[in-house]
Design an enzyme around this catalytic site. Structure first.
Site, short mmCIF file in Angstrom:
data_model
loop_
_atom_site.label_atom_id
_atom_site.label_comp_id
_atom_site.label_asym_id
_atom_site.label_seq_id
_atom_site.Cartn_x
_atom_site.Cartn_y
_atom_site.Cartn_z
N LEU A 31 40.08 27.67 67.70
CA LEU A 31 41.15 28.42 68.35
C LEU A 31 41.49 29.59 67.46
O LEU A 31 41.65 29.43 66.25
CB LEU A 31 42.40 27.55 68.55
CG LEU A 31 42.34 26.46 69.62
CD1 LEU A 31 43.57 25.56 69.50
CD2 LEU A 31 42.26 27.06 71.01
N ASP A 32 41.61 30.79 68.05
CA ASP A 32 41.97 31.93 67.21
C ASP A 32 43.47 31.93 66.95
O ASP A 32 44.22 31.09 67.46
CB ASP A 32 41.46 33.25 67.81
CG ASP A 32 42.11 33.60 69.14
OD1 ASP A 32 43.28 33.22 69.36
OD2 ASP A 32 41.45 34.28 69.97
N VAL A 33 43.92 32.88 66.14
CA VAL A 33 45.30 32.85 65.64
C VAL A 33 46.33 33.09 66.75
O VAL A 33 47.51 32.74 66.57
CB VAL A 33 45.49 33.90 64.53
CG1 VAL A 33 44.66 33.54 63.32
CG2 VAL A 33 45.14 35.31 65.01
#
Length: 252
Positions: A31-33
């Site tokens: 999951l990206d930020v």
């Protein structure tokens, strides 16, 4: 994914010492930020099972928020504003027509990359079991998309997909805005399912303790075993009864 060989130290105030210095933790689908939701971890020998789950090419589900009327350089509502547009002409019916087109186009791509002759008995049996999916790498594929909420200028989608990134989903929102002769940015991306794991399996940060992790492992063991056997048709090289599973819910 964690092995049962992790010792129980629930009564000890600290988990430390040489035995734990070599404990490996691997990440599943990232999951990206700017995204949140279900995030699968492999612990110890469970890391080996991350590869099997990856090779199952299981569908992931997201809720994705959108906002009509503006465009940014990174397709998110926090990006640099590059355009403002009108949106009063958009209706839920128009949005749903665009979603139907997206789903139809992606369904054709799904069949193409699955390399399955749809006239065969094999294809029928795979469809019944829900196993029609690309078993190799492919571009991002949306297997289902629907509108959950619509209240101009905001809307929320549920997207089922394979081989995606969260940035790809933000771009989908952007392209929906263009198709509706407007613009749109993504306000949030939240993964609610990663293969066999759902939000019900996930542990929020407040439950990242040994006892909660071990309980989550035991609760997920059977469905991971079942999915690997169903999709890959074999057991993992390591004994399945040694399989444990943990999921963690990332922070917003």
């Amino acid at each position: 994914l964690v092995p049962t060989r992790v010792p129980v130290l629930a009564d000890h105030p600290l988990v430390q010492g040489p035995r734990f210095r070599r404990l490996k933790i691997g990440a599943g689908h990232r999951l990206d930020v700017k995204a949140s939701g279900v995030f699968v971890l492999g612990i110890g020998h469970g890391n080996k099972l991350l590869t099997d789950l990856y090779n199952c090419h299981l569908t992931k589900v997201y809720t994705v928020g959108g906002l009509f009327g503006k465009a940014t350089d990174d397709f998110s509502d926090t990006g640099k504003l590059i355009e403002k547009t009108t949106f009063d002409h958009i209706t839920r019916e128009k949005l749903e027509r665009i979603l139907a087109v997206i789903q139809g186009t992606n369904h054709k791509a799904l069949l193409m990359y699955s390399n399955i002759d749809m006239k065969t008995q094999e294809a029928y049996e795979l469809a019944v079991k829900g196993l029609i999916r690309p078993m190799d790498k492919s571009p991002p594929i949306i297997t289902a998309i629907r509108c959950l909420q619509f209240a101009l200028p905001e809307f929320q989608l549920e997207i089922h997909c394979l081989h995606e990134t969260q940035q790809y989903l933000r771009k989908v929102v952007h392209e929906i805005g263009l198709e509706l002769k407007s613009s749109a940015v993504c306000t949030h991306v939240r993964r609610t399912r990663d293969g066999v794991f759902t939000l019900d399996d996930a542990l929020p940060r407040t439950q990242w303790d040994l006892r909660s992790i071990q309980d989550a492992i035991r609760n997920c063991q059977l469905k991971v075993e079942t999915e690997i056997e169903k999709t890959l048709g074999h057991r993992d090289n390591s004994p399945v009864h040694q399989l444990d599973v943990q999921t963690a819910e990332s922070a917003e």
